[in-house]
Design a protein around this motif. Structure first.
Motif, PDB file in Angstrom:
ATOM      1  N   LEU A 127       1.707 -10.827  10.113  1.00 58.13           N
ATOM      2  CA  LEU A 127       1.819 -10.551   8.681  1.00 58.13           C
ATOM      3  C   LEU A 127       1.191  -9.201   8.392  1.00 58.13           C
ATOM      4  N   THR A 128       1.950  -8.314   7.760  1.00 60.64           N
ATOM      5  CA  THR A 128       1.458  -7.004   7.352  1.00 60.64           C
ATOM      6  C   THR A 128       1.451  -6.939   5.829  1.00 60.64           C
ATOM      7  N   VAL A 129       0.345  -6.466   5.260  1.00 57.16           N
ATOM      8  CA  VAL A 129       0.192  -6.329   3.812  1.00 57.16           C
ATOM      9  C   VAL A 129       0.215  -4.843   3.461  1.00 57.16           C
ATOM     10  N   LEU A 130       1.100  -4.461   2.539  1.00 56.42           N
ATOM     11  CA  LEU A 130       1.122  -3.106   1.996  1.00 56.42           C
ATOM     12  C   LEU A 130       0.513  -3.159   0.600  1.00 56.42           C
ATOM     13  N   ALA A 131      -0.597  -2.450   0.416  1.00 55.93           N
ATOM     14  CA  ALA A 131      -1.322  -2.494  -0.854  1.00 55.93           C
ATOM     15  C   ALA A 131      -1.337  -1.099  -1.471  1.00 55.93           C
ATOM     16  N   PHE A 132      -0.631  -0.931  -2.597  1.00 53.12           N
ATOM     17  CA  PHE A 132      -0.519   0.361  -3.253  1.00 53.12           C
ATOM     18  C   PHE A 132      -1.529   0.463  -4.387  1.00 53.12           C
ATOM     19  N   PHE A 184      -4.821 -10.290   9.908  1.00 55.61           N
ATOM     20  CA  PHE A 184      -3.894  -9.506   9.111  1.00 55.61           C
ATOM     21  C   PHE A 184      -4.035  -8.012   9.396  1.00 55.61           C
ATOM     22  N   THR A 185      -2.920  -7.293   9.181  1.00 58.88           N
ATOM     23  CA  THR A 185      -2.922  -5.833   9.163  1.00 58.88           C
ATOM     24  C   THR A 185      -2.571  -5.396   7.748  1.00 58.88           C
ATOM     25  N   LEU A 186      -3.325  -4.458   7.219  1.00 58.02           N
ATOM     26  CA  LEU A 186      -3.125  -3.993   5.848  1.00 58.02           C
ATOM     27  C   LEU A 186      -2.962  -2.484   5.847  1.00 58.02           C
ATOM     28  N   ILE A 187      -1.934  -2.003   5.160  1.00 60.21           N
ATOM     29  CA  ILE A 187      -1.674  -0.567   5.004  1.00 60.21           C
ATOM     30  C   ILE A 187      -1.903  -0.231   3.532  1.00 60.21           C
ATOM     31  N   THR A 188      -2.753   0.762   3.261  1.00 58.94           N
ATOM     32  CA  THR A 188      -3.089   1.029   1.859  1.00 58.94           C
ATOM     33  C   THR A 188      -3.420   2.495   1.630  1.00 58.94           C
ATOM     34  N   ASP A 189      -3.181   2.932   0.401  1.00 59.95           N
ATOM     35  CA  ASP A 189      -3.626   4.250  -0.058  1.00 59.95           C
ATOM     36  C   ASP A 189      -4.707   4.106  -1.119  1.00 59.95           C
ATOM     37  N   GLU A 238      10.642   0.327   6.061  1.00 67.86           N
ATOM     38  CA  GLU A 238      10.959  -0.947   6.715  1.00 67.86           C
ATOM     39  C   GLU A 238      11.014  -2.079   5.695  1.00 67.86           C
ATOM     40  N   VAL A 239      10.121  -2.043   4.726  1.00 68.03           N
ATOM     41  CA  VAL A 239      10.169  -3.014   3.640  1.00 68.03           C
ATOM     42  C   VAL A 239      11.411  -2.780   2.783  1.00 68.03           C
ATOM     43  N   ALA A 240      11.696  -1.536   2.481  1.00 70.98           N
ATOM     44  CA  ALA A 240      12.806  -1.209   1.571  1.00 70.98           C
ATOM     45  C   ALA A 240      14.147  -1.692   2.109  1.00 70.98           C
ATOM     46  N   ILE A 241      14.385  -1.561   3.417  1.00 77.38           N
ATOM     47  CA  ILE A 241      15.714  -1.919   3.939  1.00 77.38           C
ATOM     48  C   ILE A 241      15.951  -3.421   3.914  1.00 77.38           C
ATOM     49  N   GLN A 242      14.905  -4.202   3.647  1.00 75.41           N
ATOM     50  CA  GLN A 242      15.075  -5.648   3.537  1.00 75.41           C
ATOM     51  C   GLN A 242      15.370  -6.092   2.108  1.00 75.41           C
ATOM     52  N   ILE A 243      15.364  -5.157   1.177  1.00 76.04           N
ATOM     53  CA  ILE A 243      15.649  -5.435  -0.229  1.00 76.04           C
ATOM     54  C   ILE A 243      17.008  -4.793  -0.547  1.00 76.04           C
ATOM     55  N   PRO A 244      18.035  -5.582  -0.835  1.00 71.64           N
ATOM     56  CA  PRO A 244      19.402  -5.041  -0.942  1.00 71.64           C
ATOM     57  C   PRO A 244      19.519  -3.787  -1.789  1.00 71.64           C
ATOM     58  N   GLU A 245      18.891  -3.791  -2.964  1.00 68.81           N
ATOM     59  CA  GLU A 245      19.043  -2.652  -3.857  1.00 68.81           C
ATOM     60  C   GLU A 245      18.248  -1.419  -3.404  1.00 68.81           C
ATOM     61  N   GLU A 248      12.244 -12.404  10.574  1.00 62.74           N
ATOM     62  CA  GLU A 248      12.334 -13.086  11.864  1.00 62.74           C
ATOM     63  C   GLU A 248      11.300 -12.558  12.840  1.00 62.74           C
ATOM     64  N   ASP A 249      10.980 -11.268  12.738  1.00 67.37           N
ATOM     65  CA  ASP A 249      10.009 -10.672  13.657  1.00 67.37           C
ATOM     66  C   ASP A 249       8.613 -10.599  13.049  1.00 67.37           C
ATOM     67  N   GLN A 250       8.524 -10.309  11.758  1.00 70.40           N
ATOM     68  CA  GLN A 250       7.233 -10.258  11.083  1.00 70.40           C
ATOM     69  C   GLN A 250       7.430 -10.467   9.587  1.00 70.40           C
ATOM     70  N   ASP A 251       6.355 -10.868   8.917  1.00 68.31           N
ATOM     71  CA  ASP A 251       6.370 -11.063   7.466  1.00 68.31           C
ATOM     72  C   ASP A 251       5.646  -9.909   6.790  1.00 68.31           C
ATOM     73  N   PHE A 252       6.046  -9.621   5.536  1.00 68.53           N
ATOM     74  CA  PHE A 252       5.397  -8.580   4.746  1.00 68.53           C
ATOM     75  C   PHE A 252       4.973  -9.152   3.395  1.00 68.53           C
ATOM     76  N   ILE A 253       3.823  -8.694   2.928  1.00 65.29           N
ATOM     77  CA  ILE A 253       3.390  -8.892   1.548  1.00 65.29           C
ATOM     78  C   ILE A 253       3.144  -7.506   0.955  1.00 65.29           C
ATOM     79  N   VAL A 254       3.671  -7.268  -0.241  1.00 65.76           N
ATOM     80  CA  VAL A 254       3.512  -5.977  -0.912  1.00 65.76           C
ATOM     81  C   VAL A 254       2.767  -6.215  -2.218  1.00 65.76           C
TER      82      VAL A 254
END
Length: 691
Positions: free
Chosen positions: A80-85, A40-45, A351-358, A113-119
């Motif tokens: 799979l990339t995990v964004l952890a806030f 896994f790759t994880l992006i976090t603050d 990149e996560v945001a543009i996959q969520i319609p709103e 299709e190219d990668q999965d995200f978990i937030v």
């Protein structure tokens, strides 16, 4: 996973404005980190300690799921990339909305299709448990053949009860059990009147007959929106509970083979696979359920006034029926971290945001801003222009590209997904000029070439470079099923059907439920005139639940019939497909520049007379390979009593067809060889096709 605190709707609304405008961290805040574990790759603050903890938890959950399936190794056919806030603020600004408000769970899953995200919102304890159901469903898709809905939802529900720490794993409780008392952000407790848990549903209703449960169609697209507090989920969960604890997964695999592949009726398939009737199996499951006293105890505990007695992050709930030592601990998993530039973090967030319609419009706004704003690296722009070699084509490399290469790359993929191929090509060119080493660009370019060919009903443009790109991508990420699929299609178009079949089977092994890959395998069978094999695959696809796959299968059956009748490949409408002249892509231009430089350097070092010998063709059997003077190789090829000794100056750079790599161990193989003759019985190899 239930939250321990209610969300303040007013606060959530206030946070849903122009997110990302205030993203730059203050000096007192920890920098953004990119954390890597084995899978896994994880992006976090949230700091390195929390980042390592989250990465470890996902590695642990992955290991537990492998144990449930009885597998030594799991595949992850897209990264799979995990964004952890670290707090609610950024999480609420990107989370999907329900009735105008952010979802009230601390984590969500976005398939791609190219990668999965978990937030995740790691301000909440055990936030990873909120995505355990979807995490299990994702791993099931990549590691288990097609099954029925009850099985998929049952095993995902069972897994979503998981609790794990550095020492112990707990599994088997009621995943939908919620405390009757909740606490808001000010510490005030109130009666929440939760929906009935799975245990309560099973204890208070008449069950669905097992054949009905096994035959029900289930739409997984509503998994995130719909409630799991239904009899369908409850019964699926307890059936899997029974099958897992009674070690009956092998029988379940036999059942699916009977009912899905051999089309045996459900009742007969149950009898043959489990050795009992559906009524007997149903009774066995009910008896098993009534023996699970810990589940009933948990329901009683959930109604007590202290909710932490059941849902504490540090203590197991009384409904946990299985405890065992964690197979992975902090010392067993290699985890590394590095600082992540703020622009890269903002691009990934968008990149996560543009996959969520709103959230899409704001996400695109941020990406376009990042792609057009000069970065620190862009200050070298003028010096790059000054460093050009004399005579170099000033338009060959688009060095006027500025901004974040990641933002350009994300925009390129978004354009590809929406069929905006010219815009995608422009963004890929800019991204490649800024960072040609990014392997995602090679993959996206290959997807772009294929989709253009599909849209225009023509051959794939730049086919040799596409195959080289995909091989490089697979060296970078060996489990990327989509790359194997594209490589198979490219090889098939290039005329190497054995190698195409090999690549397509690799894609199917990595993602066994992707019916499009199976359809492409049928296309390869048709191209190689393996009509019977194609018919078997297409007959199975005609029974798909996906209308698009059914239509494709029927169309290919019609096409194969016409090709068998007329003896020539036909395109849409059973007419020969039009051909377009090859065209250069932006990435090809960059590679041509590098090739020109290499050629110029080599020509400056040595120049000799051109080889004007005619190229000859020989078809026979490769009987021996001599690599004693590597990297040179001597190939002995025979046919009808004649034998040739053909030399390859460097087998590592030999042009191969039908194989990825040359082997000095090849023996007794049918080959076709193009060569420059040296004498009547020897010569220099130009290309080698292995069949």
């Amino acid at each position: 996973m239930p939250r321990s605190r209610a969300i303040s709707l007013g606060l959530a609304s206030a946070l849903c404005g122009l997110w990302l405008c205030a993203l730059p961290a203050s000096p007192a805040e920890p920098p953004w980190l990119e954390v890597h574990s084995a899978h896994f790759t994880l992006i976090t603050d949230a700091g390195e300690k929390k980042g390592r903890e989250v990465a470890l938890r996902f590695e642990q959950m992955r290991a537990v799921f492998a144990t449930l399936l009885g597998k030594q190794r799991l595949s992850q056919s897209v990264p799979l990339t995990v964004l952890a806030f670290k707090n609610d603020k950024l999480y609420y600004q990107v989370a999907p909305l329900r009735q105008g408000q952010p979802i009230d769970v601390p984590g969500f899953f976005l398939p791609g299709e190219d990668q999965d995200f978990i937030v995740l919102n790691v301000f909440e304890e055990e936030s990873w448990r909120a995505v355990a159901h979807d995490f299990a469903a994702m791993l099931l898709n990549y590691n288990y053949p097609p099954a029925q809905g009850w099985f998929d939802e049952g095993i995902a529900e069972y897994f979503s009860s998981i609790r794990v720490d550095n020492r112990q794993v707990e599994l088997g409780g009621d995943p939908e059990l919620q405390a009757s008392v909740t606490e808001d952000m000010l510490g005030n407790q109130r009666d929440s009147h939760p929906p009935k848990s799975l245990t309560e549903l099973l204890g208070g209703q008449v069950w669905l007959p097992l054949p009905d449960l096994f035959s029900m169609k289930h739409d997984t697209s509503t998994r995130n929106q719909g409630t799991h507090h239904t009899l369908y989920y409850a019964e699926s969960w307890i059936v899997l509970h029974f099958l897992l604890h009674e070690k009956k997964l092998p029988e379940t695999g036999a059942y699916f083979d009977l009912v899905l592949n051999q089309h045996v009726p459900v009742e007969d398939a149950i009898q043959k696979a489990y050795g009992m009737s559906s009524a007997q199996l149903e009774q066995a499951v009910k008896d098993y359920f009534h023996r699970q006293t810990a589940l009933l105890t948990a329901v009683d505990s959930a109604s007590q006034t202290n909710p932490d007695a059941t849902f504490s992050a540090s203590a197991a709930g009384p409904g946990q029926t299985l405890r065992f030592p964690a197979s992975l601990g902090p010392d067993d998993v290699s985890i590394t971290s590095k600082a992540l530039p703020e622009a890269d973090e903002r691009a990934l967030y968008a990149e996560v945001a543009i996959q969520i319609p709103e959230r899409r419009d704001v996400g695109l706004q941020v990406l376009h801003g990042l792609a057009s704003a000069p970065t620190a690296a862009d200050v070298k722009f003028e010096s790059k222009k000054a460093e050009r070699r004399p005579g170099e084509d000033p338009d060959l490399i688009p060095t006027n590209a500025i901004g974040s290469p990641i933002a350009h790359r994300i925009l390129a993929w978004d354009h590809i997904q929406h069929g905006e191929f010219e815009e995608a090509s422009t963004e890929l060119a800019d991204a490649a000029a800024l960072n040609q080493r990014d392997m995602w660009l090679r993959y996206y370019l290959s997807v772009l070439k294929y989709r253009i060919s599909q849209t225009k009903h023509t051959d794939i443009q730049g086919l040799p470079n596409m195959m080289l790109d995909l091989r490089a991508v697979l060296e970078w990420y060996p489990e990327l099923a989509g790359a194997y699929d594209l490589l198979a299609l490219a090889r098939n178009e290039g005329g190497s059907t054995p190698a195409a079949m090999q690549a397509e089977r690799a894609a199917i092994n990595l993602s066994p439920r992707d019916e499009l890959y199976t359809y492409h395998l049928a296309q390869i069978y048709v191209s190689s005139k393996k009509w019977e094999a194609a018919q078997v695959v297409l007959d199975r696809l005609k029974a798909s639940n996906n209308p698009q796959i059914v239509a494709l299968a029927k169309g290919l059956i019609e096409q194969a019939g016409a090709e068998r009748k007329y003896g020539i490949p036909l395109g849409a409408g059973n007419v020969p497909a039009p051909k377009l002249a090859p065209q250069k892509s932006p990435f090809d231009v960059l590679e041509e520049d590098a090739a020109k430089r290499d050629a110029a350097e080599k020509s400056g070092q040595s120049s000799g007379p051109a080889d004007n010998r005619p190229t000859k063709f020989f078809k026979g059997r490769l009987v021996a390979v001599d690599c004693s003077q590597a990297p040179a190789a001597i190939l002995t090829v025979t046919a009808e009593g004649a034998a040739l000794k053909l030399r390859a100056a460097d087998y590592r750079s030999l042009l191969l067809i039908g194989a990825d790599d040359f082997s000095c161990d090849w023996r007794d193989r049918q080959v076709t060889v193009n060569y420059k003759p040296g004498g009547p019985k020897d010569g220099e190899v130009v290309s080698l096709e292995v069949r």
